[in-house]
Write a protein that holds these residues in place. Structure first.
Motif, mmCIF file in Angstrom:
data_model
loop_
_atom_site.group_PDB
_atom_site.id
_atom_site.type_symbol
_atom_site.label_atom_id
_atom_site.label_comp_id
_atom_site.label_asym_id
_atom_site.label_seq_id
_atom_site.Cartn_x
_atom_site.Cartn_y
_atom_site.Cartn_z
ATOM 1 N N PHE A 15 -13.779 -21.203 28.970
ATOM 2 C CA PHE A 15 -14.271 -22.567 28.866
ATOM 3 C C PHE A 15 -15.097 -22.967 30.082
ATOM 4 O O PHE A 15 -16.004 -23.777 29.980
ATOM 5 C CB PHE A 15 -13.111 -23.536 28.656
ATOM 6 C CG PHE A 15 -12.525 -23.450 27.271
ATOM 7 C CD1 PHE A 15 -13.277 -23.775 26.162
ATOM 8 C CD2 PHE A 15 -11.230 -23.030 27.084
ATOM 9 C CE1 PHE A 15 -12.743 -23.689 24.885
ATOM 10 C CE2 PHE A 15 -10.676 -22.941 25.818
ATOM 11 C CZ PHE A 15 -11.442 -23.277 24.717
ATOM 12 N N SER A 16 -14.785 -22.403 31.234
ATOM 13 C CA SER A 16 -15.591 -22.671 32.422
ATOM 14 C C SER A 16 -17.021 -22.206 32.202
ATOM 15 O O SER A 16 -17.989 -22.928 32.478
ATOM 16 C CB SER A 16 -14.976 -21.975 33.638
ATOM 17 O OG SER A 16 -15.822 -22.073 34.760
ATOM 18 N N ARG A 20 -20.384 -24.686 30.813
ATOM 19 C CA ARG A 20 -21.593 -24.716 31.629
ATOM 20 C C ARG A 20 -22.827 -24.587 30.740
ATOM 21 O O ARG A 20 -23.835 -25.275 30.931
ATOM 22 C CB ARG A 20 -21.537 -23.586 32.671
ATOM 23 C CG ARG A 20 -22.589 -23.698 33.754
ATOM 24 C CD ARG A 20 -22.237 -22.877 34.982
ATOM 25 N NE ARG A 20 -22.019 -21.468 34.683
ATOM 26 C CZ ARG A 20 -20.860 -20.838 34.880
ATOM 27 N NH1 ARG A 20 -19.817 -21.497 35.354
ATOM 28 N NH2 ARG A 20 -20.739 -19.561 34.606
ATOM 29 N N GLU A 21 -22.728 -23.702 29.731
ATOM 30 C CA GLU A 21 -23.819 -23.542 28.779
ATOM 31 C C GLU A 21 -23.994 -24.812 27.941
ATOM 32 O O GLU A 21 -25.124 -25.251 27.699
ATOM 33 C CB GLU A 21 -23.538 -22.347 27.863
ATOM 34 C CG GLU A 21 -24.618 -22.113 26.817
ATOM 35 C CD GLU A 21 -24.277 -20.974 25.868
ATOM 36 O OE1 GLU A 21 -25.035 -20.772 24.913
ATOM 37 O OE2 GLU A 21 -23.251 -20.295 26.091
ATOM 38 N N VAL A 22 -22.876 -25.415 27.524
ATOM 39 C CA VAL A 22 -22.940 -26.641 26.738
ATOM 40 C C VAL A 22 -23.591 -27.758 27.546
ATOM 41 O O VAL A 22 -24.443 -28.505 27.037
ATOM 42 C CB VAL A 22 -21.528 -27.053 26.268
ATOM 43 C CG1 VAL A 22 -21.540 -28.454 25.667
ATOM 44 C CG2 VAL A 22 -21.001 -26.053 25.235
ATOM 45 N N ARG A 23 -23.216 -27.874 28.814
ATOM 46 C CA ARG A 23 -23.810 -28.906 29.668
ATOM 47 C C ARG A 23 -25.310 -28.700 29.816
ATOM 48 O O ARG A 23 -26.075 -29.665 29.850
ATOM 49 C CB ARG A 23 -23.131 -28.908 31.040
ATOM 50 C CG ARG A 23 -21.741 -29.549 31.047
ATOM 51 C CD ARG A 23 -21.261 -29.814 32.458
ATOM 52 N NE ARG A 23 -21.075 -28.593 33.213
ATOM 53 C CZ ARG A 23 -19.942 -27.899 33.269
ATOM 54 N NH1 ARG A 23 -18.879 -28.321 32.608
ATOM 55 N NH2 ARG A 23 -19.861 -26.805 33.994
ATOM 56 N N LYS A 24 -25.738 -27.451 29.892
ATOM 57 C CA LYS A 24 -27.175 -27.174 30.010
ATOM 58 C C LYS A 24 -27.902 -27.581 28.733
ATOM 59 O O LYS A 24 -29.003 -28.154 28.780
ATOM 60 C CB LYS A 24 -27.422 -25.696 30.307
ATOM 61 C CG LYS A 24 -28.901 -25.369 30.544
ATOM 62 C CD LYS A 24 -29.103 -23.906 30.862
ATOM 63 C CE LYS A 24 -30.561 -23.625 31.222
ATOM 64 N NZ LYS A 24 -31.511 -24.101 30.198
ATOM 65 N N LYS A 30 -30.117 -31.663 23.842
ATOM 66 C CA LYS A 30 -29.401 -31.369 22.610
ATOM 67 C C LYS A 30 -28.208 -32.324 22.445
ATOM 68 O O LYS A 30 -27.432 -32.517 23.382
ATOM 69 C CB LYS A 30 -28.895 -29.920 22.618
ATOM 70 C CG LYS A 30 -29.993 -28.870 22.715
ATOM 71 C CD LYS A 30 -30.824 -28.818 21.447
ATOM 72 C CE LYS A 30 -31.842 -27.677 21.502
ATOM 73 N NZ LYS A 30 -32.670 -27.622 20.272
ATOM 74 N N PRO A 31 -28.030 -32.906 21.266
ATOM 75 C CA PRO A 31 -26.931 -33.867 21.045
ATOM 76 C C PRO A 31 -25.616 -33.158 20.714
ATOM 77 O O PRO A 31 -25.039 -33.319 19.626
ATOM 78 C CB PRO A 31 -27.437 -34.691 19.864
ATOM 79 C CG PRO A 31 -28.257 -33.722 19.070
ATOM 80 C CD PRO A 31 -28.918 -32.802 20.089
ATOM 81 N N LEU A 340 -23.017 -24.124 17.189
ATOM 82 C CA LEU A 340 -23.537 -24.667 18.441
ATOM 83 C C LEU A 340 -25.057 -24.772 18.417
ATOM 84 O O LEU A 340 -25.632 -25.817 18.747
ATOM 85 C CB LEU A 340 -23.080 -23.788 19.612
ATOM 86 C CG LEU A 340 -23.573 -24.209 21.005
ATOM 87 C CD1 LEU A 340 -23.100 -25.618 21.353
ATOM 88 C CD2 LEU A 340 -23.082 -23.209 22.062
ATOM 89 N N TYR A 341 -25.727 -23.695 18.014
ATOM 90 C CA TYR A 341 -27.180 -23.647 18.132
ATOM 91 C C TYR A 341 -27.918 -24.289 16.954
ATOM 92 O O TYR A 341 -29.055 -24.730 17.110
ATOM 93 C CB TYR A 341 -27.632 -22.197 18.314
ATOM 94 C CG TYR A 341 -27.025 -21.538 19.532
ATOM 95 C CD1 TYR A 341 -27.065 -22.161 20.780
ATOM 96 C CD2 TYR A 341 -26.383 -20.311 19.438
ATOM 97 C CE1 TYR A 341 -26.502 -21.571 21.898
ATOM 98 C CE2 TYR A 341 -25.817 -19.710 20.549
ATOM 99 C CZ TYR A 341 -25.879 -20.344 21.768
ATOM 100 O OH TYR A 341 -25.300 -19.759 22.885
#
Length: 381
Positions: A15-16, A20-24, A30-31, A340-341
C-alpha cells in the motif's frame, strides 16, 4: 552506507508503493476513488473527543507515562472484555496497552522468536505477519486458507507436518481479508492444536464488532491464556486508527515477556489518548448499532458493485471489507489495474495477501455512500 541484510528479506509495503502511484494519478488530474485501505473515514464519538480535550486542561500530564498504561485504562479494557466477550482478565498483569496492534505484532515476535524459528502464517493473511517474521530472521511457514474450508485452517493436515521448529502461529478472526468468522468450537480446536504442538497462538482481533452480531475472543476458551495471546485495537471499532491504540491480552508470564520488549521501545502512551480510549471502551451498545447500520448501507452498494463486475461474495462475512471472487479469464492484479486505469477506482488485488488470494479482489467500506454510488456508476457503464 549499506543497508542491513535483513531488509533484503522484505519489500516496501504494497500500500505504501501503490498509494504513491494513486497520489500521482490524482495529482495528474485523475478522479481516483480509493477503496483499497481500511482506514475509517468516520470520526470517533463526541465523548472520545471531549475526553482528550478535557485531559489537556491538566498541567501534569505531558511527561512520560507508565509503560503498562494507566490503571483505569487497563481496567476499562478488562471490563470491556468481560462485558462483550465473557472473558475475565486481571488488569494488573494480563493486559498490556499498545500503540496500535501493529506494533504488537513486532513486540510479540521479538519476545518469542529466535533466528531460525518457524512461524505459521495464514495464506491469505495480513502481510505484516510475514514481513516481521522475515525481519527477525525467523522462517515463515504458510498454511492454506481456502473458500472450500470457509477460510479456516485444516488442522488435521497441518498436524501431519513437521512442526518441531514452529514457535508461533498467527490467526486472525474475523479474518482479514476474507471476513470469515470463527466459532468458539473452532477456537477450541485451535487451542488443542497449540497445546499438543507447544505453539504460541496469537489471534489478531480488530474486526469483531464490525458487521458481526456475535463478537468472539479466543480467550473465552478454557486454557487459552496459557497458550494464546490476543491482539485487539480501537482503530476499526471506534474510528480511532490514527490514534494508535491497541492492546494485547494473555497470561501474566507471556505479557511480561512482551513488556520486556515494549519497555525498551517506547516511553508510554500519551495520557490524553488513554483518556480518549477509556471513553471509547465505555461507549454504549448503541454506538456499535449506529456504526454498523452505516456500514451495512455501504456494504449493500458494494455488493451491487461486485454484481456489476460479475463477482461472487459471501453476504455473511464480517469486518470492514467485502472480499469477492472475480470471473475467470483475468488475474486479480489485471482486474485491479483495469479498474484503476480505466474506471479511476482503486481496489486491492487479493494477491497482496498471499498466493491463495489469486482470483479475488477486496473493497473497503471506509468510503461515504455517495462515492460508492459513483463507483457503481463508473463500473456499470
Amino acid at each position: 552506507m549499506l543497508k542491513a541484510n535483513r531488509l533484503n528479506s522484505v519489500k516496501e509495503y504494497y500500500f505504501s508503493k501503490k498509494l504513491r502511484e494513486v497520489r500521482k494519478l490524482i495529482a495528474d488530474g485523475k478522479p481516483i476513488i480509493n477503496l483499497g485501505i481500511g482506514s475509517p473515514d468516520l470520526p470517533p464519538s463526541q465523548e472520545v473527543i471531549d475526553a482528550i480535550q478535557h485531559s489537556l486542561t491538566h498541567t501534569t500530564i505531558h511527561g512520560y507515562q507508565n509503560y503498562q498504561g494507566l490503571p483505569e485504562f487497563r481496567n476499562a479494557i478488562a471490563t470491556f472484555y468481560h462485558q462483550y466477550y465473557n472473558v475475565t482478565v486481571d488488569q494488573s498483569d494480563e493486559i498490556l496497552p499498545l500503540m496500535g496492534s501493529k506494533e504488537g505484532i513486532m513486540h510479540i515476535s521479538m519476545a518469542f522468536l529466535n533466528a531460525g524459528d518457524h512461524v505459521l502464517i495464514p495464506n491469505p493473511g495480513y502481510p505484516t505477519y510475514s514481513s516481521v517474521t522475515n525481519l527477525l530472521e525467523a522462517t515463515p511457514i504458510y498454511y492454506d486458507l481456502t473458500k472450500a474450508n470457509n477460510w479456516f485452517p485444516d488442522l488435521d493436515a497441518l498436524g501431519k507436518q513437521d512442526l518441531s521448529k514452529v514457535k508461533l502461529m498467527w490467526i486472525n478472526y474475523p479474518h482479514m481479508p476474507t471476513g470469515a468468522k470463527a466459532t468458539i468450537s473452532q477456537f477450541e480446536h485451535l487451542i488443542a492444536f497449540a497445546q499438543k504442538h507447544q505453539i504460541l497462538l496469537v489471534n489478531d482481533n480488530p474486526y469483531s464488532f464490525i458487521l458481526n452480531e456475535s463478537p468472539q475472543s479466543i480467550l473465552a476458551v478454557k486454557g487459552a491464556k496459557e497458550v494464546a495471546l490476543e491482539l485487539n485495537s480501537l482503530s476499526k471499532s471506534f474510528n480511532m486508527a490514527g490514534w494508535r491504540v491497541g492492546m494485547v491480552l494473555g497470561s501474566s508470564k507471556n505479557i511480561q515477556s512482551v513488556l520486556q520488549v515494549k519497555s525498551n521501545m517506547d516511553s508510554g502512551m500519551f495520557y490524553g489518548i488513554q483518556q480518549g480510549a477509556i471513553a471509547a471502551l465505555n461507549s454504549p451498545v448503541s454506538w456499535f448499532e449506529e456504526l454498523n447500520t452505516m456500514y451495512a448501507e455501504r456494504r449493500e452498494i458494494a455488493w451491487h458493485i461486485f454484481d456489476s463486475l460479475e463477482c461472487s461474495y459471501d453476504k455473511s462475512s464480517a469486518g470492514l471489507f467485502v472480499w469477492a471472487q472475480i470471473p475467470t479469464g483475468k488475474t486479480s492484479e489485471q482486474l485491479a489495474d483495469e479498474l484503476l486505469y480505466h474506471h479511476n477506482v482503486f481496489l486491492t488485488p487479493g494477491t497482496v495477501f498471499g498466493s491463495n488470494g489469486e482470483g479475488y479482489i477486496r473493497l473497503s467500506l471506509c468510503t461515504p455512500k455517495e462515492q460508492l454510488k459513483e463507483v457503481l456508476t463508473r463500473v456499470s457503464n
